[in-house]
Design a protein around this motif. Structure first.
Motif, short mmCIF file in Angstrom:
data_model
loop_
_atom_site.label_atom_id
_atom_site.label_comp_id
_atom_site.label_asym_id
_atom_site.label_seq_id
_atom_site.Cartn_x
_atom_site.Cartn_y
_atom_site.Cartn_z
N ILE A 9 0.85 -1.18 0.00
CA ILE A 9 0.00 0.00 0.00
C ILE A 9 0.89 1.24 0.00
N ASP A 11 0.76 5.61 -0.21
CA ASP A 11 -0.11 6.78 -0.19
C ASP A 11 0.40 7.83 -1.17
N ALA A 12 -0.31 8.97 -1.21
CA ALA A 12 0.00 10.00 -2.20
C ALA A 12 1.36 10.64 -1.97
N THR A 13 1.88 10.53 -0.74
CA THR A 13 3.19 11.12 -0.45
C THR A 13 4.34 10.18 -0.78
N HIS A 17 2.90 1.77 3.30
CA HIS A 17 2.26 1.46 4.58
C HIS A 17 2.00 -0.03 4.75
N MET A 30 -6.65 -0.46 2.81
CA MET A 30 -7.02 0.79 2.14
C MET A 30 -8.35 1.32 2.69
N MET A 33 -7.48 3.06 5.96
CA MET A 33 -6.75 4.30 5.77
C MET A 33 -7.63 5.39 5.17
N LEU A 34 -8.48 5.03 4.23
CA LEU A 34 -9.37 6.02 3.62
C LEU A 34 -10.43 6.50 4.60
N ARG A 37 -8.34 8.90 6.84
CA ARG A 37 -7.89 10.12 6.16
C ARG A 37 -8.43 10.11 4.73
N VAL A 40 -6.48 11.76 1.73
CA VAL A 40 -5.15 11.28 1.34
C VAL A 40 -5.31 10.03 0.48
N VAL A 42 -4.71 6.64 -1.50
CA VAL A 42 -3.82 5.49 -1.35
C VAL A 42 -4.08 4.54 -2.50
N ARG A 43 -3.10 3.70 -2.76
CA ARG A 43 -3.26 2.73 -3.85
C ARG A 43 -2.54 1.45 -3.45
#
Length: 285
Positions: A9, A11-13, A17, A30, A33-34, A37, A40, A42-43
């Protein structure tokens, strides 16, 4: 067959994770996390993909939750979606009740600790006054030259020591209850996510049934269209009504928007009611 642990996983930064996850674990993580946040992105991606130089690996607490979700959320057997949904709703309600109970206990413990700290502060202040008064007395004796090594200046610290023990015990109790609250909140997150995954499974089954029905209707429509159009070769001309029927279009944008709203309402209903039916929110077709 065991799922391969080949996903991670990101995230955008660019932070990673979790590594070596199964597909189910990655999906569950995911979701968590979604939910925490939503702004933010994630993929999930395969671990064998090249990692960007800016990517930072972190061991997020969410990976623990994701693992527990994967352990609790088994693949739903076809036809058992509703049964699983009812249990998931019960589990979420039970988890929510545990969080509420643990939260109340923490509130009580916090109040108790504040009271014990106030008690200790008051006794400590009193002790300090006694020490100051005793010091003043000793100073006067020293000025008069009447103080000696065996002059009694003992002050009872027992009350302060007892109060300190009560304060420390209260703090230990609060620490334990806060840990139990954190565990209850984690369990609630797991239950909530499992419920959402189960709702998704119910909707997927509903959608599959719709697709099957649509396939049958499409097949029947193709046959009827051919027969209606071919009738002209048997001296039956196409009427305006027949022409309109043959030119019938698919779903319009308005009807799709309305259907999307019905799906959203259906999703919300499933989160609370294991017996909710799409027909209560869907089209009358």
């Amino acid at each position: 067959m065991m799922e391969a642990n080949v996903f991670r996983i990101v995230d955008a930064t660019g932070k990673v994770h979790g590594m070596n996850l199964t597909s189910g674990q990655a999906t569950a993580m995911m979701q968590v996390m979604l939910a925490a946040r939503p702004n933010v992105p994630v993929r999930s991606e395969r671990c064998d993909q090249p990692i960007s130089e800016n990517t930072e690996k972190v061991q997020a607490p969410a990976i623990v939750i994701a693992q527990r979700i994967a352990d609790n959320y088994l693949e739903i057997e076809p036809g058992k979606e509703r049964e699983t949904l009812r249990k998931a709703i019960e589990d979420r309600l039970d988890a929510a009740a545990r969080v509420a109970s643990a939260d109340e206990a923490v509130d009580r413990a916090s109040g108790y600790l504040i009271a014990r700290q106030d008690e200790l502060d008051a006794l400590t202040e009193s002790l300090n006054r006694q020490i100051a008064a005793s010091g003043a007395t000793l100073a006067a004796l020293l000025k008069a030259g009447s103080a000696s090594a065996d002059t009694n200046h003992l002050i009872d610290r027992g009350a302060v020591l007892d109060a300190t023990m009560r304060r420390d015990t209260a703090k230990a109790a609060l620490d334990q209850l806060e840990a139990e609250l954190a565990e209850a909140e984690s369990a609630h997150t797991i239950a909530e996510t499992c419920l959402r995954l189960t709702v998704h499974a119910v909707k997927a089954a509903e959608h599959s049934s719709m697709v099957e029905r649509l396939e049958k209707l499409a097949s029947e429509t193709r046959i009827l269209s051919a027969e209606v159009e071919a009738a002209r070769f048997a001296d039956i001309p196409l009427t305006p009504r027949a022409t309109d029927a043959l030119r019938a279009e698919g779903a319009s944008m308005n009807s799709i928007d309305e259907a999307a709203q019905r799906w959203h309402k259906y999703t919300a209903a499933l989160m609370e009611d294991g017996e909710a039916q799409f027909s209560e929110y869907g089209s009358k077709a």
